[in-house]
Design an enzyme around this catalytic site. Structure first.
Site, PDB file in Angstrom:
ATOM      1  N   HIS A 156      -7.479  -3.512   4.726  1.00  0.00           N
ATOM      2  CA  HIS A 156      -6.883  -2.166   4.752  1.00  0.00           C
ATOM      3  C   HIS A 156      -7.647  -1.262   3.787  1.00  0.00           C
ATOM      4  O   HIS A 156      -8.030  -0.136   4.127  1.00  0.00           O
ATOM      5  CB  HIS A 156      -5.403  -2.251   4.361  1.00  0.00           C
ATOM      6  CG  HIS A 156      -4.788  -0.933   3.988  1.00  0.00           C
ATOM      7  ND1 HIS A 156      -5.034  -0.307   2.785  1.00  0.00           N
ATOM      8  CD2 HIS A 156      -3.964  -0.101   4.665  1.00  0.00           C
ATOM      9  CE1 HIS A 156      -4.393   0.852   2.738  1.00  0.00           C
ATOM     10  NE2 HIS A 156      -3.730   0.996   3.871  1.00  0.00           N
ATOM     11  N   ASN A 157      -7.868  -1.757   2.571  1.00  0.00           N
ATOM     12  CA  ASN A 157      -8.556  -0.932   1.582  1.00  0.00           C
ATOM     13  C   ASN A 157     -10.011  -0.684   1.974  1.00  0.00           C
ATOM     14  O   ASN A 157     -10.550   0.387   1.711  1.00  0.00           O
ATOM     15  CB  ASN A 157      -8.484  -1.590   0.203  1.00  0.00           C
ATOM     16  CG  ASN A 157      -7.103  -1.453  -0.410  1.00  0.00           C
ATOM     17  OD1 ASN A 157      -6.120  -1.268   0.302  1.00  0.00           O
ATOM     18  ND2 ASN A 157      -7.013  -1.550  -1.711  1.00  0.00           N
ATOM     19  N   SER A 209       0.835  -1.203   0.000  1.00  0.00           N
ATOM     20  CA  SER A 209       0.000   0.000   0.000  1.00  0.00           C
ATOM     21  C   SER A 209       0.865   1.246   0.000  1.00  0.00           C
ATOM     22  O   SER A 209       1.928   1.275   0.600  1.00  0.00           O
ATOM     23  CB  SER A 209      -0.920   0.024   1.217  1.00  0.00           C
ATOM     24  OG  SER A 209      -1.659   1.236   1.201  1.00  0.00           O
TER      25      SER A 209
END
Ligand code: NBP
Length: 492
Positions: free
Chosen positions: A201-202, A143
């Site tokens: 996370h996204n 990321s």
């Protein structure tokens, strides 16, 4: 003929043995390769279309030691053993195509790292297949976008512990560093654990962005602030507990003025948000695992709704209040309340996201350290925030924490914020400003803290129409009421 493309920058490579290779040299792969090279590693580089390889060497060949290769065989031959080969191609079929191209050329103990945004189920399948062929497969979440890939991303590798032993030190070197200097990488867990964590996370990123967008809308419509004023509010918030990359860039976007029209940039951008796979996957998986990630789901749906232009056109002008902006001290006081609502809702989003990671970890036997996940998100990634240090502290203090809301610090903060949180939602509702993220977060919080939920009634209905049975509060066992007869109860 040797088709290796050597460093054209006036010198041959110092070594023909690269410590790592990157295939797939679009924006992410190119920058990741440069990051490895800038950190002193000899990097073999390869791309399906060789012009990309040549362009990298021409433009950046002087940044470190690159060994360019035009064929798969040359690429593999350039790697020291055990070979470490990073794939950075478009996720999906291209990843399988590249694996099939390289795997026959590899040997026992070699490591393939997939840094693309793969679905974790694909990663599990690939890891299993390659393990049977003696090759380690490390599905790795990365990321931070192209800047992160170059200057230090947050890295979430899965795969075997053995492969991490060989790969970990290199990843630690190229990763972002948190404020305390710790590298933003950890071995998340076996097989698909890394890509699963990247997916969540996204999902959290979606929720964070939605909550920020709602705060903006409230400051605009209810507080009556201009985008430039709201940018200042966000700048102030960024010096406190909301300190984060997303709040920082929000202030930048809001203060930007469109050169062509002189209007605030945010007013000339079409209000239709896009969504890629990972936010949707997070919600799909949560449904399968039975984890309530309502904040993330509302964020995905809000983007989806924004894109339904025909539906919105047909509905514009439906009855409802028009917001009456406040002014002066009342507006400023409301802005302070929005900060409380945003912070409380953010705690809930992360609570839900970490619940999903814990559920995935239990389902797939990954044994994920939630505190370590919070720690590696502190730098490099899109959701990096001071706040993550506190999540890490909460899980470090109590690894079996059932929910972030059970952490005393967060519980206290929410207790202090809840009056304003409710007031903001009251204002939003009465003034007709949509706040699905704030509302979902508060509903989640109130549901969890409730003594009794109306699920008891739901169970009664299910038993009535479908004889689905219910459990009682006062006795063990399953029961059914004979609704169409004398309404007596039987134990089943
Ligand atoms: P893209 O996702 O745009 O993919 C382009 C690359 O894939 C090119 O190198 C292309 O080669 C290669 N490729 C394709 Br398409 N099909 C191929 C095939 N059948 N065989 C071999 N190579 C093939 O690149 P990106 O934006 O750099 O992203 C790379 C990965 O990183 C993706 O999985 C993405 O989801 C992930 N990611 C992206 C970001 C981001 O911010 N962009 C962040 C984190 C992760 P060609 O040059 O020959 O066409």
């Amino acid at each position: 003929m040797d088709s290796a493309v050597h460093n054209e920058n006036g010198r041959l490579p110092m070594s023909t043995s690269a410590q790592i290779g990157v295939t797939g040299l679009a924006v992410m792969g190119r920058n990741l390769a440069r990051n490895f090279a800038r950190n002193g590693y000899a990097v073999a580089v390869h791309n399906r279309t060789a012009s990309r390889t040549r362009a990298l060497l021409e433009e950046f060949g002087d940044e470190g030691e690159f060994i360019g290769a035009e064929t798969a065989a040359d690429f593999v031959a350039a790697l020291e053993r055990p070979r470490r080969l990073v794939i950075m191609v478009k996720a999906g079929d291209p990843t399988d195509a590249v694996i099939e191209e390289f795997a026959p050329l590899l040997e026992d103990g070699d490591v393939i790292i997939d840094g693309g945004n793969a679905h974790f189920a694909d990663t599990r399948r690939r890891e299993r297949d390659l393990r049977e062929r003696g090759i380690h497969f490390v599905g790795t979440g990365i990321s931070g976008g192209e800047e992160g890939a170059l200057h230090g991303p947050s890295i979430m590798p899965g795969g075997s512990a053995e492969s991490y032993a060989s790969l970990g030190p290199m990843l630690e070197k190229i990763s972002a560093k948190a404020a305390d200097g710790a590298p933003c990488v950890t071995h998340v867990g076996p097989d698909g654990a890394g890509h699963f964590v990247k997916m969540v996370h996204n999902g959290i990123e979606y929720a964070d962005m939605q909550l920020i967008a709602e705060a903006y809308q409230l400051l605009r419509d209810v507080a009556g602030y201009s985008p430039a004023q709201i940018a200042e509010v966000f700048r102030t918030w960024n010096t406190g507990r909301l300190d984060s990359y997303l709040i920082e860039i929000t202030a930048e976007v809001l203060s930007h003025v469109d050169a062509a029209t002189g209007k605030p940039f945010v007013d000339v951008v079409a209000d239709q948000a896009e969504q890629k796979g990972t936010g949707r996957w997070t919600v799909q998986l949560a449904l399968e695992l039975g984890v309530p990630v309502s904040g993330i789901a509302e964020a995905v749906f809000a983007r989806s709704l924004s894109g339904h232009t025909a539906l919105r056109e047909a509905s514009r002008g439906l009855a409802g209040p028009t917001a009456q902006p406040l002014s002066g001290a009342a507006a400023d006081a409301f802005a302070d309340q929005v900060e409380q609502a945003l912070y409380a809702s953010k705690i809930v989003s992360y609570t839900q996201g970490f619940h999903e990671i814990a559920a995935g970890s239990a389902e797939y036997d990954w044994n994920i350290d939630l505190g370590a996940v919070a720690a590696i998100w502190r730098g490099g990634c899109i959701i990096r925030a001071a706040f993550l240090d506190r999540i890490r502290a909460a899980y470090d203090a109590r690894p079996d924490l059932p929910s972030l809301l059970a952490d005393e610090t967060f519980a206290t903060e929410i207790a202090e914020a809840q009056h304003d949180w409710r007031a903001v939602l009251g204002a939003a509702t009465s003034q007709g400003v949509p706040t699905p993220g704030f509302a979902a977060a508060l509903a989640y919080y109130d549901s969890l803290r409730a003594d009794r939920l109306p699920a008891a009634l739901t169970q009664g209905q299910r038993d009535y129409f479908g004889a689905h049975t219910y459990r009682r509060t006062d006795r063990e066992g399953s029961f059914h009421t004979l609704w169409s007869e004398d309404r007596s109860e039987v134990q089943v």
